[in-house]
Design an enzyme around this catalytic site. Structure first.
Site, short mmCIF file in Angstrom:
data_model
loop_
_atom_site.label_atom_id
_atom_site.label_comp_id
_atom_site.label_asym_id
_atom_site.label_seq_id
_atom_site.Cartn_x
_atom_site.Cartn_y
_atom_site.Cartn_z
N CYS A 24 21.08 44.49 76.92
CA CYS A 24 19.02 44.48 77.65
C CYS A 24 18.75 44.74 76.60
O CYS A 24 18.55 44.32 75.43
CB CYS A 24 19.33 46.15 78.38
SG CYS A 24 20.51 46.55 79.33
N GLY A 51 18.20 40.83 79.61
CA GLY A 51 19.19 41.28 81.10
C GLY A 51 18.61 40.61 82.11
O GLY A 51 16.69 40.57 81.68
N ASN A 125 18.75 50.73 75.14
CA ASN A 125 19.46 48.80 74.68
C ASN A 125 21.34 48.96 73.65
O ASN A 125 21.22 49.56 72.98
CB ASN A 125 18.75 47.94 73.50
CG ASN A 125 19.98 46.45 73.68
OD1 ASN A 125 19.62 46.49 72.84
ND2 ASN A 125 20.76 46.11 74.34
N GLY A 126 22.25 49.07 74.66
CA GLY A 126 23.23 49.55 74.00
C GLY A 126 24.47 50.24 75.02
O GLY A 126 24.33 49.68 75.96
N TYR A 273 24.75 34.04 69.31
CA TYR A 273 24.38 34.37 71.20
C TYR A 273 23.48 34.55 71.88
O TYR A 273 22.71 34.65 72.07
CB TYR A 273 25.84 34.33 71.66
CG TYR A 273 26.01 33.77 72.81
CD1 TYR A 273 25.33 32.90 73.72
CD2 TYR A 273 25.08 35.51 74.14
CE1 TYR A 273 25.29 32.86 75.09
CE2 TYR A 273 25.31 35.20 75.76
CZ TYR A 273 24.95 33.91 76.08
OH TYR A 273 25.07 34.45 76.99
O1 LIG Z 1 33.47 29.97 77.37
P1 LIG Z 1 32.60 30.70 78.43
O2 LIG Z 1 33.16 31.80 79.49
O3 LIG Z 1 32.24 29.13 79.36
O4 LIG Z 1 31.64 31.09 78.31
C1 LIG Z 1 31.39 30.31 76.97
C2 LIG Z 1 29.90 29.97 77.07
O5 LIG Z 1 28.67 30.71 78.22
C3 LIG Z 1 27.26 30.85 76.76
O6 LIG Z 1 25.99 30.12 77.53
P2 LIG Z 1 25.16 30.78 78.80
O7 LIG Z 1 25.36 29.75 80.26
O8 LIG Z 1 25.37 32.31 78.98
O9 LIG Z 1 24.04 31.01 78.13
P3 LIG Z 1 23.28 29.74 77.52
O10 LIG Z 1 22.37 28.66 78.33
O11 LIG Z 1 22.14 30.50 76.56
O12 LIG Z 1 24.14 28.74 76.36
C4 LIG Z 1 28.14 30.67 76.12
O13 LIG Z 1 26.68 29.94 75.50
C5 LIG Z 1 28.73 29.07 76.04
O14 LIG Z 1 28.32 27.96 76.42
N1 LIG Z 2 23.01 46.40 77.83
C1 LIG Z 2 23.14 46.95 77.85
O1 LIG Z 2 21.65 47.99 76.56
C2 LIG Z 2 22.95 47.41 78.54
C3 LIG Z 2 21.84 49.79 78.55
C4 LIG Z 2 23.62 50.87 79.49
N2 LIG Z 2 24.76 51.18 78.76
C5 LIG Z 2 23.05 50.31 81.46
O2 LIG Z 2 24.80 49.73 81.38
O3 LIG Z 2 21.95 50.76 81.78
MG LIG Z 3 25.55 28.68 76.25
#
Ligand SMILES: O=P(O)(O)OC[C@H]1O[C@H](OP(=O)(O)OP(=O)(O)O)[C@H](O)[C@@H]1O
Ligand SMILES: NC(=O)CC[C@H](N)C(=O)O
Ligand SMILES: [Mg+2]
Ligand code: SF4
Length: 494
Positions: A24, A51, A125-126, A273
């Site tokens: 988040c 988020g 967040n967490g 990421y």
């Molecule tokens: O192996 P998978 O299960 O496919 O997951 C990995 C992928 O998911 C994420 O991208 P995402 O589309 O969430 O975000 P991005 O556009 O910031 O790269 C990450 O950057 C990889 O590309």
């Molecule tokens: N990704 C998060 O930081 C989530 C915060 C909190 N644990 C929720 O589920 O709302």
């Molecule tokens: Mg990606």
């Protein structure tokens, strides 16, 4: 395509089938004379990548707190009239993706609770690992029937328990309640919260997630999950909230209290990421760290090839680094649809294929007859790379070599990232060759854990890297790891 409870489309293709999502985003501002809710709105926009399930802002005019929140993206939740009603001097805001508790309005943040002296609005967040213990403590204090998820079915997040606990101390101020409650929390928590007069920020002793303090030219104080959000509202970066620190900001300025001994275990995955590339974490620009990882990756897994291309978005800086480190030219071989959100692609069979195709499309003129190195930041289930490799081959690539700027993801995360359970990850029990075969690549190379850590310039002992090596730095006693690695078991519900 799934619908939200109100009938609008969700950003997910299949809400039951999550890829790596984001932590988040939290924001806070103490700014008498500033348009605090509008600045919070801009801050949340900058934190949208953390988020995308719900968004909310709470604002105090020193007499009362008003909260506006809903399911959806920041741009779907707020419009001009809504922002105009949110007048005041202090605000906190949140973009949520759920880790504990369902993705429903009742769990959207900021949470609002009545205290002895007024109200508490809180953003988190967490992820807390000892919710059972906290719930028992709360039941002792306010009675079993008043525990949030027993009173209201849709109030089931760890944050709701924390909010109820903080507001249960009728004999002391919110600041004293925080000093009492915060040391009892285990897991990850970066908090912004406020009562009618004061803005607070707190970070767990491990400082797993980032939290930065900034200042506007007017002197207003700003707190945000990422420094990029400070940039966007025009605040200069002052410092990070320290591990185990409670920050109190009011008319008198900023004060600090230590509620626990620091024991830093910063999330390594933020570098790979989660965080924006323009964010600074521990003094390092994330973009630069990712470029460095790409350079090291080129040394660890060299390959004879004609062109290096990124898997946009998050794979881009590492691909730049890989090209620089290998001397192979860099180019754009995949076009990303900018209107498809980061977590839009939720891989699952036909839906997954449609999602990935909606997001990424190859440039045949660029990749045809070439030996391609395609760089991405992570492989979780392998769906993205499986699709990407197939797309590139269909577009005429002669060879496709996949290079990944993180080690294989082997373990789930309990600190605010909703990774799949262990059974759903591609890496456990597979050799690199088997994974390469599964995604159809000519070769596959992941950066080593040591290489990744080196690029962060943070000491290994100060990093959480549990999703890569299974060594959980906090709250392990709260987790039934065996149960959580069974198919279907997740940390989602309290
Ligand atoms: O192996 P998978 O299960 O496919 O997951 C990995 C992928 O998911 C994420 O991208 P995402 O589309 O969430 O975000 P991005 O556009 O910031 O790269 C990450 O950057 C990889 O590309
Ligand atoms: N990704 C998060 O930081 C989530 C915060 C909190 N644990 C929720 O589920 O709302
Ligand atoms: Mg990606
Ligand atoms: S388990 Fe992974 S994603 Fe979770 S906090 Fe640790 S390094 Fe970050």
């Amino acid at each position: 395509m799934p619908l939200r409870p109100d009938g609008r489309l969700t950003h997910e293709l299949d809400p039951q089938d999550h890829g790596p999502q984001d932590a988040c985003g939290v924001f806070g501002i103490f700014g008498p004379g500033e348009e605090v809710s509008r600045l919070t709105y801009f801050g949340l926009f900058a934190l949208q990548h953390r988020g995308q399930e719900s968004a909310g802002i709470a604002v105090s005019n020193r007499k009362r707190i008003m909260v506006f929140k809903d399911m959806g993206l920041v741009s779907q939740v707020f419009d001009e009239p809504a922002l105009n009603t949110l007048q005041g001097d202090i605000a906190v805001g949140h973009t949520r993706y759920s880790t504990t508790g369902a993705s429903v309005w009742g769990n959207a943040q900021p949470t609002l609770a009545a205290t002895q002296e007024g109200s508490l609005a809180l953003c988190h967040n967490g992820n807390l690992t000892n919710t059972d213990e906290l719930e028992a403590l709360l039941a002792e204090r306010i009675g079993e029937r008043n525990v949030p998820h027993k009173k209201r079915m849709d109030s089931s997040s760890d944050t709701m328990i924390l909010s109820a606990l903080l507001s249960s101390y009728h004999d002391r101020s919110l600041e004293e309640a925080a000093v009492e409650v915060l040391p009892r929390l285990r897991g990850a928590f970066c908090l912004t919260f406020m009562d009618e007069q004061t803005l607070y920020a707190a970070r767990d002793p491990q400082a797993i997630r980032p939290l930065a303090i900034g200042r506007l030219a007017s002197g207003a104080w700003v707190v945000a999950s990422e420094t990029a959000a400070l940039d966007i509202v025009g605040a200069s970066f002052e410092r990070d909230v320290e591990p185990g620190e409670l920050v109190i900001i009011d008319e008198q300025g900023l004060r600090s209290r230590r509620f626990a001994e620091p024991n830093p275990k910063h999330c390594l995955f933020e570098y790979v990421y989660l965080a924006r590339p323009d964010t600074l974490i521990n003094g390092r620009r994330i973009h630069n760290v990712r470029v460095k990882i790409g350079k090291l990756l080129a040394k660890e897994f060299p390959v004879d090839a004609d062109l290096v291309i990124p898997t946009p978005e998050s794979g881009t800086p590492a691909a730049i680094g890989f090209a620089a480190g290998s001397g192979i030219p860099y180019g754009q071989g995949l076009v990303r649809n900018a209107y498809v959100g980061r977590t839009f692609i939720q891989p699952s069979n036909a839906m997954r294929q449609m999602g990935i195709r909606m997001k990424l499309n190859p440039l045949p003129d660029v990749v045809r007859d070439k030996r391609i190195v395609v760089v991405d930041d992570t492989i979780v289930r392998g769906n993205t790379q499986r699709q990407v490799v197939a797309m590139l081959r269909a577009a005429g690539a002669k060879e496709v070599h996949v290079r990944i700027s993180a080690p294989p993801v082997e373990w789930p995360c309990f600190y605010g990232i909703d990774f799949a359970t262990r059974d759903e990850l591609i890496a456990p029990g597979m050799t690199i060759e088997q994974i390469a075969e599964a995604i159809g690549a000519d070769s596959l190379g992941h950066i080593s854990l040591d290489g990744l850590i080196k690029a962060t310039h943070v000491d290994k002992s100060n990093l959480c890297r549990a999703c890569f090596d299974g060594k959980y730095p906090v709250g392990k006693q709260d987790l039934d790891l065996d149960a959580l690695t069974q198919t279907g078991a997740t940390t989602k519900e309290c």
